[in-house]
Design an enzyme around this catalytic site. Structure first.
Site, PDB file in Angstrom:
ATOM      1  N   ASP A 482       0.852  -1.186   0.000  1.00 59.54           N
ATOM      2  CA  ASP A 482       0.000   0.000   0.000  1.00 59.54           C
ATOM      3  C   ASP A 482       0.886   1.233   0.000  1.00 59.54           C
ATOM      4  O   ASP A 482       2.079   1.160   0.296  1.00 59.54           O
ATOM      5  CB  ASP A 482      -0.876   0.033   1.258  1.00 59.54           C
ATOM      6  CG  ASP A 482      -1.924  -1.069   1.259  1.00 59.54           C
ATOM      7  OD1 ASP A 482      -2.374  -1.442   0.169  1.00 59.54           O
ATOM      8  OD2 ASP A 482      -2.273  -1.557   2.343  1.00 59.54           O
ATOM      9  N   ASP A 787      -9.109  -6.108   2.486  1.00 61.81           N
ATOM     10  CA  ASP A 787      -7.791  -6.623   2.093  1.00 61.81           C
ATOM     11  C   ASP A 787      -7.594  -8.069   2.531  1.00 61.81           C
ATOM     12  O   ASP A 787      -6.617  -8.707   2.140  1.00 61.81           O
ATOM     13  CB  ASP A 787      -6.670  -5.767   2.704  1.00 61.81           C
ATOM     14  CG  ASP A 787      -6.537  -4.420   2.022  1.00 61.81           C
ATOM     15  OD1 ASP A 787      -6.767  -4.365   0.801  1.00 61.81           O
ATOM     16  OD2 ASP A 787      -6.206  -3.429   2.695  1.00 61.81           O
TER      17      ASP A 787
END
Length: 1064
Positions: A482, A787
């Site tokens: 990320d 996620d």
């Protein structure tokens, strides 16, 4: 160099390489056997694969309890699954059947709960069992009887806005219980001693020692007859003590790590202010704040909230999420918040919840074994079988020779007690060969190394949840990371704003004056209303009276901006009433709120990804404060502003609103017809050290890919600053990636370095294709609930400790406690260190195995006696097993490990380089010990009655010092310099010092028990000298190039000559 000499040297090297290549056949067979029977995936291995390698191990196990202590008990695990299914069925009955039963229960006498004196004295008005049954049984009738949620709160002396008083904690815990479930007590040191004593070979040796002592006393009297047996007993005592101490220390490390895993915090309101506490400190009456991704820490009742969607699959087995509202207020511990937010009041904790009762019945089935543990179990099994054959042959050869000699001298019909003692000693020697030959320490060394690495990583802000992750991370070839909070600091501030055709920098202190001078008051009021109403952040009061803002970094930044902008303005923008809230969703990339205005009108506010919100708008507020149609010219101008902000590495968010006539609480937010109010440019600086960490990844052969939901221009700017996006890489948006065909995807993925505006599903697809199409070992970071699939799919799932939700953490293998990308690189360093350290230990132990087996067998065949006694072999076993593992398996990582490519899937663990070193060192040691055995007395001119004892002691001493120096040799499998960093490795130095010191004690002072005699200083120097030559042999061996059929980039393949002294 003359041409003839050069040609001769070339031919000599070629001949040597050809001889070494002969090893290729057996090595390949060994690898095929291990791959067939001892291979499990690093994550989620099937029960079939787990049972296959257990069956392949067979009965060649010295101590089954110790060897399999760190692998799961599959039968117990199956029992646990059955318990879970039974509990889920029970809860399903409570949830789906109990409501129907309540309707017809009017005539049925209900269980009566009594208020005890303790309960009334404490000021409570409801029995703990009754309170817990209301929630667990979803008993709406009983809830209404007690006055609903309001009534319950009064009966447990709690207030929705104030919570409980912290001074009541002990009283509440005494009456309503603590929020812990019953756990099994930790294993004591003596339990590990008992485990170590379960070693079958040690048990046989103890029997032999007792027989030896009995026969010795009968034949030689006291105390001489006791020495042999007592020596074995003392050696066994030492081995068991050291083994148990090592195992006990490991268990303490794992217990400490397990406690860290259980550290979960939750937001509550107590004493009138919001605070974060451990879930174990929760008590009945606490007001708990739930948000997306939280795991519900206790049973409770819903007070109020927005769109609360609960996943109860872990409890009921039902996959469909449940909406919780004031009509259905029951929330059970163990459930997960899938969407929305809410406040709840705790009604039951610990063992009074279904989750607590379920958890307490489950046994610790053990964590899944790692691939290295399984592979080394295979190696230990193969060597164990070979050792068993050698031990049997050694005993038979010794016995046959003894019988032949006895038959030729006194005859086979005359037996004495000394004959029995001789046979017992032969048998003890054979059993001890098995002790040395079966390398039980190989799989256990993996556990030791992983425990050491996990402890160190814990200190470095990385919590390893699964053993295999630490091991697998060393092979990672790709990291999908990320951006926000991992590559950046996550300390966000609004840096620029576009509103009413004006772009302003927000860095000045007079932002209110600046905007007032160019923006109409009505427009500013609309902006502030949108900020304050459409936010998940909130201002709370702390203990010291100060106010702080809680929420995600983005929400905090916007709310802080709003508060600074509000100044002394009238608070009219805060007089709205929220009707419906749609929390931020990573799929929609927006959040929305429906508010009722004081004027009676209703208004939707929507905030989110700039391009998405802009598509929903058909109006914009102009410089005069009026809403005008959003023409193509306007749209292009606004997109240019968004790209200008993004190119400056700013996150861009848009705020828009829409007036509506009718309020429909069940309707979703509109997808069109909005009026654009403002564009925020939020600054999130790159973390210090990230650029260097990315550079380290590149030199280590690890590709870093950024996967973010941000604007592509923002992502590209940050990626370039970090060094992720290079000239030959590409940046792509999620929708574009999803539209590609499989063939296009295959061609595209190797070039992708940045994926922007991605959905969690895009991350999952990227990870799946990298693993499936390109056989990459993939690590992926994640922090949100969505996620979880990508974290589960990846070889190593890395959840963020600060920004990550509990759902993400539960799906992850490693939790990055400081959310820092540099910490991820540290995990990779330690992963590589674990792999290489185990290779070093295997190389060292196999060398000792080969030499000990061959020297005893050959000596038994030729001389009729074994030069190494049972006591000596037990000491050697401890050197190579427990002490060797401590010394070599705990080497810290060095920078060189990150300057070579990762080990790819399917590469041989025992490499040709290792076989070269093993065979070379074994050959040298066998030659030295053979010369001493068969020509030592003559060469050294040792005469006298005790010459045989002196030579055998010299052989034992030389053998031990060969292992000491070979242990030093094993620190580097390829580099000539084996002393690099040795001074800083105090564990290694301590182990070597203890080994040498104890060897001196054995030779000089314990000869009666160990079968040795004191040596003079010349023979001591000779022993040390012969051992130290191993270092020279190591240098020669490392100069021999190894022809490898493996990828030339493998870390243990042949590497080019050193460029300078630092590479040697």
């Amino acid at each position: 160099m003359p041409e003839t000499e050069r040609v001769a040297a070339t031919e000599w090297w070629a001949r040597l390489r050809r001889r070494l290549s002969v090893l290729g056949g057996p090595m390949e067979k060994l690898e095929r056997y291990l791959e067939r029977n001892f291979a499990v995936p690093p994550k989620n291995p099937s029960e079939e694969a787990q049972r296959l390698w257990r069956e392949a191990v067979g009965t060649i196990v010295k101590n089954r309890r110790r060897r399999f202590r760190m692998v799961p008990d599959l039968d117990r695990r199956s029992e646990d699954k059955a318990k879970v299914r039974s509990a889920q069925e029970k809860i399903r009955v409570a949830i789906f059947v109990n409501q129907a039963a309540i309707i017809f229960s009017d005539g049925v006498k209900k269980k009566e709960y009594q208020l005890t004196e303790d309960i009334m004295k404490a000021g409570f008005s409801i029995n703990p069992d009754e309170l817990s049954s209301i929630t667990s049984k979803h008993d709406l009738k009983a809830l209404k009887m007690h006055g609903g949620v309001d009534g319950i709160s009064k009966k447990v002396r709690s207030a929705f806005d104030h919570g409980i008083c912290a001074s009541d904690l002990d009283t509440r815990q005494n009456i309503y219980g603590v929020n812990r479930y019953a756990e099994k007590p930790s294993r004591s040191f003596w339990m590990f001693v008992w485990d170590a004593l379960q070693d079958m070979t040690l048990i046989i040796l103890m029997v032999c020692a007792l027989l030896s002592a009995v026969v010795g006393l009968a034949s030689e009297g006291w105390p001489k007859g006791m020495y042999d047996g007592l020596g074995i007993i003392l050696s066994i005592f030492l081995v068991v003590t050291v083994t148990a101490a090592s195992d006990y220390k490991q268990s303490l490390q794992f217990k400490e790590l397990d406690n860290e895993k259980k550290k979960i915090f939750i937001h509550v309101t107590r004493d009138g202010y919001r605070q974060k506490i451990s879930i174990y400190d929760l008590v009945v009456g606490d007001i708990v704040h739930l948000a997306i991704g939280d795991q519900v820490p206790a049973d409770g009742l819903y007070i109020h909230g927005y769109s609360l969607l609960i996943d109860e699959s872990s409890l009921s087995g039902e996959s469909d999420p449940v909406y919780v509202s004031q009509d259905k207020p029951f929330i059970l511990a163990g459930a997960k918040v899938q969407d929305g937010s809410a406040k709840m009041i705790v009604t039951a904790v610990g063992m009074r919840t279904e989750w607590g009762r379920l958890m307490s019945t489950l046994s610790e089935g053990g964590e899944d074994e790692t691939p290295l543990q399984v592979k080394l179990n295979g190696v230990a099994t193969i060597i164990g079988k070979i050792g068993l054959v050698f031990a049997t042959l050694t005993f038979l050869v010794l016995l046959v020779r003894f019988l032949i000699e006895k038959g030729m001298t006194v005859g086979l019909f005359k037996w004495y007690s000394t004959d029995a003692l001789t046979i017992v000693n032969y048998f003890a020697t054979a059993v001890t060969i098995i002790v040395v030959a079966v390398p039980e320490g190989l799989p256990l060394a993996v556990t030791l190394s992983l425990a050491f690495a996990m402890k160190k990583l814990m200190n470095d802000k990385a919590l390893v949840r699964h053993l295999s992750a630490c091991e697998t991370m060393g092979s990672a070839g790709t990291i999908c990371t990320d951006k926000t909070g991992t590559l950046t600091t996550n300390h966000m501030v609004v840096d620029k704003i576009w509103i009413a055709e004006v772009t302003k920098s927000v860095t000045s202190n007079n932002i209110l004056e600046d905007l007032n001078s160019v923006v109409f008051s009505s427009t500013l009021s609309l902006l502030l209303q949108g900020i304050f109403e459409n936010t998940s952040a909130e201002v709370v009061k702390e203990k010291d009276g100060k106010q702080t803002i809680l929420g995600t970094p983005t929400e905090r930044a916007i709310l802080e901006f709003g508060l600074s902008l509000e100044g002394d303005r009238d608070a009219e923008d805060r007089t709205c009433t929220k009707v419906k809230v749609e929390p931020f969703n990573s799929v929609k990339k927006q959040m929305a709120v429906l508010v009722s205005l004081p004027s009676g009108k209703s208004r939707w506010f929507c905030k989110g990804a700039s391009e998405i919100i802009l598509q929903m708008c058909d109006m914009v507020i102009d410089g005069d404060g009026n809403g005008i149609p959003l023409s193509e010219g306007w749209r292009k101008s606004i997109l240019d502003t968004i790209n200008f902000f993004a190119s400056d590495a700013l996150r861009t968010l848009c705020l828009a609103y829409k007036e509506v006539e009718d309020i429909d609480e069940n309707a979703d937010s509109p997808t069109s017809g909005f009026t654009l109010v403002a564009i925020f440019g939020i600054k999130d600086p790159v973390r210090p050290g990230v650029k260097d960490a990315v550079k380290t990844c590149m030199s280590a052969g690890i590709t870093v890919r950024m996967v973010t939901g941000d604007n592509i221009n923002t992502a590209k700017a940050i990626a370039k600053e970090c060094g992720i996006l290079t000239d030959d890489g590409i940046a792509i948006e999620g929708p574009q990636f999803r539209s590609k065909s499989p063939d296009e995807t295959r061609a595209l993925i190797p070039k992708i370095q940045v994926m922007a505006r991605s959905l969690p599903l895009d991350k999952h697809t990227l990870v799946k294709n990298l693993r499936g199409m390109f056989h990459e070992v993939v690590a992926v970071t994640g922090d949100g609930t969505n996620d979880a699939p990508a974290l589960h799919e990846a070889d190593i799932g890395l959840a963020m400790g600060i920004a990550g939700t509990e759902v993400a953490k539960e799906s992850a293998d490693v939790i990055i406690l400081d959310d820092n990308f540099s910490t991820i690189i540290n995990v990779a360093r330690w992963g590589r260190a674990v792999y290489i350290n185990i290779q070093k230990f295997v190389q060292f132990q196999l060398t000792v195995n080969i030499v000990a087996l061959v020297i005893n067998f050959v000596s038994a065949c030729i001389t009729g006696s074994a030069p190494l006694t049972a006591v000596q072999l037990l000491w050697v076993n401890m050197i190579m097993d427990t002490l060797g593992a401590l010394a070599l398996a705990t080497e810290p990582p060095n920078d060189e490990m990150m300057k070579r490519p990762p080990v790819r899937r399917g590469e041989s663990f025992i490499t040709k380089v290792m076989w070269r070193n093993i065979m070379g060192q074994s050959l040298y040691q066998l030659v030295v010990l053979g010369v001493l055995m068969f020509g030592g007395e003559k060469l050294l001119n040792i005469k006298g009655a005790d010459s045989k004892s002196i030579i055998n002691t010299l052989i034992f001493n030389s053998f031990v010092f060969c292992q000491v120096f070979n242990e030093i040799n094993s620190r580097e499998m390829q580099k000539i310099n084996v002393f690099g960093g040795i001074i800083s490795n105090w564990i290694f130095i301590t182990i070597i010092a203890v080994t040498v010191a104890f060897q001196v004690v054995i030779i000089e002072f314990l000869g009666t028990f160990a079968g040795t005699v004191p040596l003079d200083w010349q023979l001591w120097l000779l022993s040390i000298g012969l051992g130290s030559i191993s270092l020279i042999v190591g240098v020669i061996l490392k100069c021999i190039p190894v022809v490898s059929g493996e990828n030339s980039a493998t870390p243990n393949g042949y590497s080019p000559l050193a460029n300078g002294p630092d590479d040697i």
